[in-house]
Design a protein around this motif. Structure first.
Motif, PDB file in Angstrom:
ATOM      1  N   GLU A  93       7.095  -3.086  -6.644  1.00  0.00           N
ATOM      2  CA  GLU A  93       7.479  -3.767  -5.411  1.00  0.00           C
ATOM      3  C   GLU A  93       7.638  -2.738  -4.300  1.00  0.00           C
ATOM      4  O   GLU A  93       7.805  -1.544  -4.567  1.00  0.00           O
ATOM      5  CB  GLU A  93       8.790  -4.528  -5.622  1.00  0.00           C
ATOM      6  CG  GLU A  93       8.691  -5.593  -6.720  1.00  0.00           C
ATOM      7  CD  GLU A  93      10.026  -6.201  -7.086  1.00  0.00           C
ATOM      8  OE1 GLU A  93      10.042  -7.327  -7.606  1.00  0.00           O
ATOM      9  OE2 GLU A  93      11.064  -5.532  -6.846  1.00  0.00           O
ATOM     10  N   THR A 152      -8.149  -4.061  -4.579  1.00  0.00           N
ATOM     11  CA  THR A 152      -8.410  -5.473  -4.873  1.00  0.00           C
ATOM     12  C   THR A 152      -7.318  -6.078  -5.754  1.00  0.00           C
ATOM     13  O   THR A 152      -7.150  -7.304  -5.768  1.00  0.00           O
ATOM     14  CB  THR A 152      -9.772  -5.633  -5.568  1.00  0.00           C
ATOM     15  OG1 THR A 152      -9.775  -4.845  -6.780  1.00  0.00           O
ATOM     16  CG2 THR A 152     -10.908  -5.166  -4.672  1.00  0.00           C
ATOM     17  N   GLN A 174       8.930  -6.806  -1.722  1.00  0.00           N
ATOM     18  CA  GLN A 174       7.740  -7.648  -1.820  1.00  0.00           C
ATOM     19  C   GLN A 174       6.812  -7.065  -2.876  1.00  0.00           C
ATOM     20  O   GLN A 174       6.756  -5.840  -3.072  1.00  0.00           O
ATOM     21  CB  GLN A 174       7.019  -7.726  -0.470  1.00  0.00           C
ATOM     22  CG  GLN A 174       7.818  -8.469   0.596  1.00  0.00           C
ATOM     23  CD  GLN A 174       7.042  -8.583   1.891  1.00  0.00           C
ATOM     24  OE1 GLN A 174       6.746  -7.592   2.550  1.00  0.00           O
ATOM     25  NE2 GLN A 174       6.700  -9.811   2.265  1.00  0.00           N
ATOM     26  N   LEU A 175       6.073  -7.925  -3.555  1.00  0.00           N
ATOM     27  CA  LEU A 175       5.220  -7.491  -4.651  1.00  0.00           C
ATOM     28  C   LEU A 175       4.047  -6.664  -4.125  1.00  0.00           C
ATOM     29  O   LEU A 175       3.304  -7.091  -3.238  1.00  0.00           O
ATOM     30  CB  LEU A 175       4.693  -8.709  -5.415  1.00  0.00           C
ATOM     31  CG  LEU A 175       3.983  -8.415  -6.736  1.00  0.00           C
ATOM     32  CD1 LEU A 175       4.949  -7.793  -7.732  1.00  0.00           C
ATOM     33  CD2 LEU A 175       3.382  -9.704  -7.304  1.00  0.00           C
ATOM     34  N   ARG A 207       5.311  -3.534 -13.060  1.00  0.00           N
ATOM     35  CA  ARG A 207       4.959  -4.073 -11.759  1.00  0.00           C
ATOM     36  C   ARG A 207       5.604  -3.169 -10.721  1.00  0.00           C
ATOM     37  O   ARG A 207       6.531  -2.411 -11.026  1.00  0.00           O
ATOM     38  CB  ARG A 207       5.420  -5.518 -11.578  1.00  0.00           C
ATOM     39  CG  ARG A 207       6.906  -5.732 -11.434  1.00  0.00           C
ATOM     40  CD  ARG A 207       7.210  -7.220 -11.234  1.00  0.00           C
ATOM     41  NE  ARG A 207       8.593  -7.464 -10.859  1.00  0.00           N
ATOM     42  CZ  ARG A 207       9.589  -7.676 -11.722  1.00  0.00           C
ATOM     43  NH1 ARG A 207       9.352  -7.656 -13.023  1.00  0.00           N
ATOM     44  NH2 ARG A 207      10.824  -7.909 -11.290  1.00  0.00           N
ATOM     45  N   PRO A 236       1.059  -6.622  -8.999  1.00  0.00           N
ATOM     46  CA  PRO A 236       1.506  -7.674  -9.921  1.00  0.00           C
ATOM     47  C   PRO A 236       1.652  -7.123 -11.336  1.00  0.00           C
ATOM     48  O   PRO A 236       1.114  -6.057 -11.659  1.00  0.00           O
ATOM     49  CB  PRO A 236       0.379  -8.709  -9.832  1.00  0.00           C
ATOM     50  CG  PRO A 236      -0.319  -8.427  -8.546  1.00  0.00           C
ATOM     51  CD  PRO A 236      -0.222  -6.956  -8.338  1.00  0.00           C
ATOM     52  N   LEU A 260      -4.040  -5.019  -5.589  1.00  0.00           N
ATOM     53  CA  LEU A 260      -2.753  -4.939  -4.902  1.00  0.00           C
ATOM     54  C   LEU A 260      -2.515  -6.169  -4.038  1.00  0.00           C
ATOM     55  O   LEU A 260      -3.452  -6.754  -3.482  1.00  0.00           O
ATOM     56  CB  LEU A 260      -2.686  -3.671  -4.055  1.00  0.00           C
ATOM     57  CG  LEU A 260      -2.934  -2.353  -4.802  1.00  0.00           C
ATOM     58  CD1 LEU A 260      -2.736  -1.166  -3.871  1.00  0.00           C
ATOM     59  CD2 LEU A 260      -2.010  -2.241  -6.019  1.00  0.00           C
ATOM     60  N   ALA A 261      -1.232  -6.541  -3.904  1.00  0.00           N
ATOM     61  CA  ALA A 261      -0.863  -7.781  -3.207  1.00  0.00           C
ATOM     62  C   ALA A 261      -0.253  -7.530  -1.836  1.00  0.00           C
ATOM     63  O   ALA A 261       0.193  -8.470  -1.185  1.00  0.00           O
ATOM     64  CB  ALA A 261       0.124  -8.572  -4.068  1.00  0.00           C
ATOM     65  N   LEU A 262      -0.244  -6.278  -1.377  1.00  0.00           N
ATOM     66  CA  LEU A 262       0.409  -5.953  -0.106  1.00  0.00           C
ATOM     67  C   LEU A 262      -0.462  -4.946   0.626  1.00  0.00           C
ATOM     68  O   LEU A 262      -0.929  -3.969   0.047  1.00  0.00           O
ATOM     69  CB  LEU A 262       1.797  -5.362  -0.377  1.00  0.00           C
ATOM     70  CG  LEU A 262       2.804  -5.315   0.764  1.00  0.00           C
ATOM     71  CD1 LEU A 262       3.132  -6.718   1.256  1.00  0.00           C
ATOM     72  CD2 LEU A 262       4.078  -4.602   0.318  1.00  0.00           C
ATOM     73  N   SER A 263      -0.661  -5.170   1.940  1.00  0.00           N
ATOM     74  CA  SER A 263      -1.539  -4.288   2.707  1.00  0.00           C
ATOM     75  C   SER A 263      -0.891  -3.818   4.002  1.00  0.00           C
ATOM     76  O   SER A 263      -1.586  -3.428   4.934  1.00  0.00           O
ATOM     77  CB  SER A 263      -2.862  -4.993   3.019  1.00  0.00           C
ATOM     78  OG  SER A 263      -2.634  -6.198   3.750  1.00  0.00           O
TER      79      SER A 263
END
Length: 370
Positions: free
Chosen positions: A284, A326, A307-308, A282, A311, A328-331
């Motif tokens: 971060e 799509t 921050q993640l 993962r 995932p 990824l959890a951070l933009s």
């Protein structure tokens, strides 16, 4: 035994993957050439004319230099007794051709004429004239801390008056002209050539994490990051519904990006790692000021506002894994990333594709928990 200097953790701006020679020097007792004993390095003739020996070196990655290692390994009766290093930033150096293999010969008249245009003898010094130790295993690494704030593209290595050196290691951080990058172009924000640098890690038993940001695909497992096997692995392994191992521990490596940016895709390459790849990984991310980064380094990265970004993902052996936006959890723009693998293993390359952005101001930065 003296502690190793901190700068050894930075990138080698003259390493094999960017044109230099990476492997440790070797000695072959029976190896001779028509010019004399074969030595794994640069050895000049015993000088019988006025002056001293020198060479010009173009760095594979231009950047800021923080330290130098002049390695005299195996040069025990023929090492250079003294050396110095000068530096310059040449954006448009004159054309220069090596004219084939000139082993056993001095530079040609044409080569010397081209080099004369550089006025290299007047370049500022990174390392003043310094005594070198001979190439015995307990003293062959001659380390020099460098305090030079300018970008460097070329070095002049002087040996006084003659002798041999096995390796030159140039430790620093790459610097790119970001003004030439179109705002719509995706670039690898963590690449060595773009200024990415490893700032900390939990384990590097078989390979340093900085290898992951080198150019191209890895040549072999040594050209990647590989940890030892964790001793807290459960005796009987279990997996979750996604097939990811449930283990208590993991390994990590922290990188500063070459430029603040928004990461839009990730590549994790386990090339060559067939029976020793991580089960999962993962990633971060966070944004740190220089002062916050310095504090994290002092505390061995036990603090931070991570921050993640990516995932947890199940990994495959000897495979190039691609993760699009799509997944990824951070933009938002970030400056640092932490790669976490579980439980242990090896990764050959890490690519973080995205677009550079201006550094965020204090007003729009996420609240820090440092």
């Amino acid at each position: 035994m003296a502690a190793e200097p901190d700068f050894l953790q930075l990138n080698d701006l003259a390493c094999e993957s960017v044109g230099g020679k990476r492997p440790a020097p070797q000695f072959i007792a029976s190896a001779f050439t028509e010019f004399g004993k074969w030595m794994d390095g640069w050895e000049t003739r015993r000088k019988r004319t006025a002056g001293h020996d020198w060479c010009i070196i173009e760095l594979g990655v231009p950047g800021q230099i923080y330290g130098i290692d002049l390695d005299t390994s195996f040069f025990t009766g023929n090492h250079a007794p003294f050396a110095s290093i000068q530096a310059a930033c040449l954006e448009h150096p004159p054309a220069f051709t090596l004219e084939g293999d000139r082993t056993g010969m001095a530079a040609s008249d044409a080569q010397l004429a081209a080099i004369t245009k550089l006025v290299s003898e007047a370049w500022p010094e990174l390392v003043g004239v310094s005594q070198l130790s001979p190439g015995y295993s307990n003293c062959c690494h001659n380390h020099f801390k460098v305090n030079f704030q300018q970008r460097v593209t070329h070095l002049r290595l002087n040996m006084y008056p003659d002798g041999g050196l096995a390796r030159l290691r140039v430790y620093g951080v790459g610097q790119r002209d970001w003004s030439s990058v179109p705002p719509t172009q995706d670039v690898d924000l963590v690449a060595l050539t773009n200024g990415g640098v490893c700032l900390g890690y939990s384990d590097a038993h078989f390979g340093h994490p900085r290898n992951m940001i080198g150019p191209g695909r890895a040549d072999n497992m040594a050209d990647g990051w590989e940890t030892a096997r964790r001793l807290d692995r459960p005796q009987i392994l279990e997996v979750d519904q996604r097939g990811i191992l449930q283990v208590p521990g993991w390994e990590w490596a922290v990188f500063r990006l070459g430029h603040h940016g928004i990461i839009s895709s990730v590549e994790v390459d386990t090339n060559h790692f067939k029976g020793n790849f991580p089960d999962s990984c993962r990633i971060e991310a966070c944004t740190l000021t220089p002062e916050e980064e310095a504090q994290c380094i002092r505390t061995k990265w036990i603090s931070g506002n991570w921050q993640l970004l990516l995932p947890p993902q199940k990994l495959r052996p000897h495979h190039r894994h691609h993760y699009s936006q799509t997944v990824l959890a951070l933009s938002r723009p970030v400056s640092h990333v932490r790669v976490i693998i579980a439980p242990d293993g090896g990764i050959s390359r890490l690519r973080l594709w995205g677009r550079p952005t201006a550094a965020p101001t204090q007003q729009n930065r996420p609240a820090s928990k440092l």
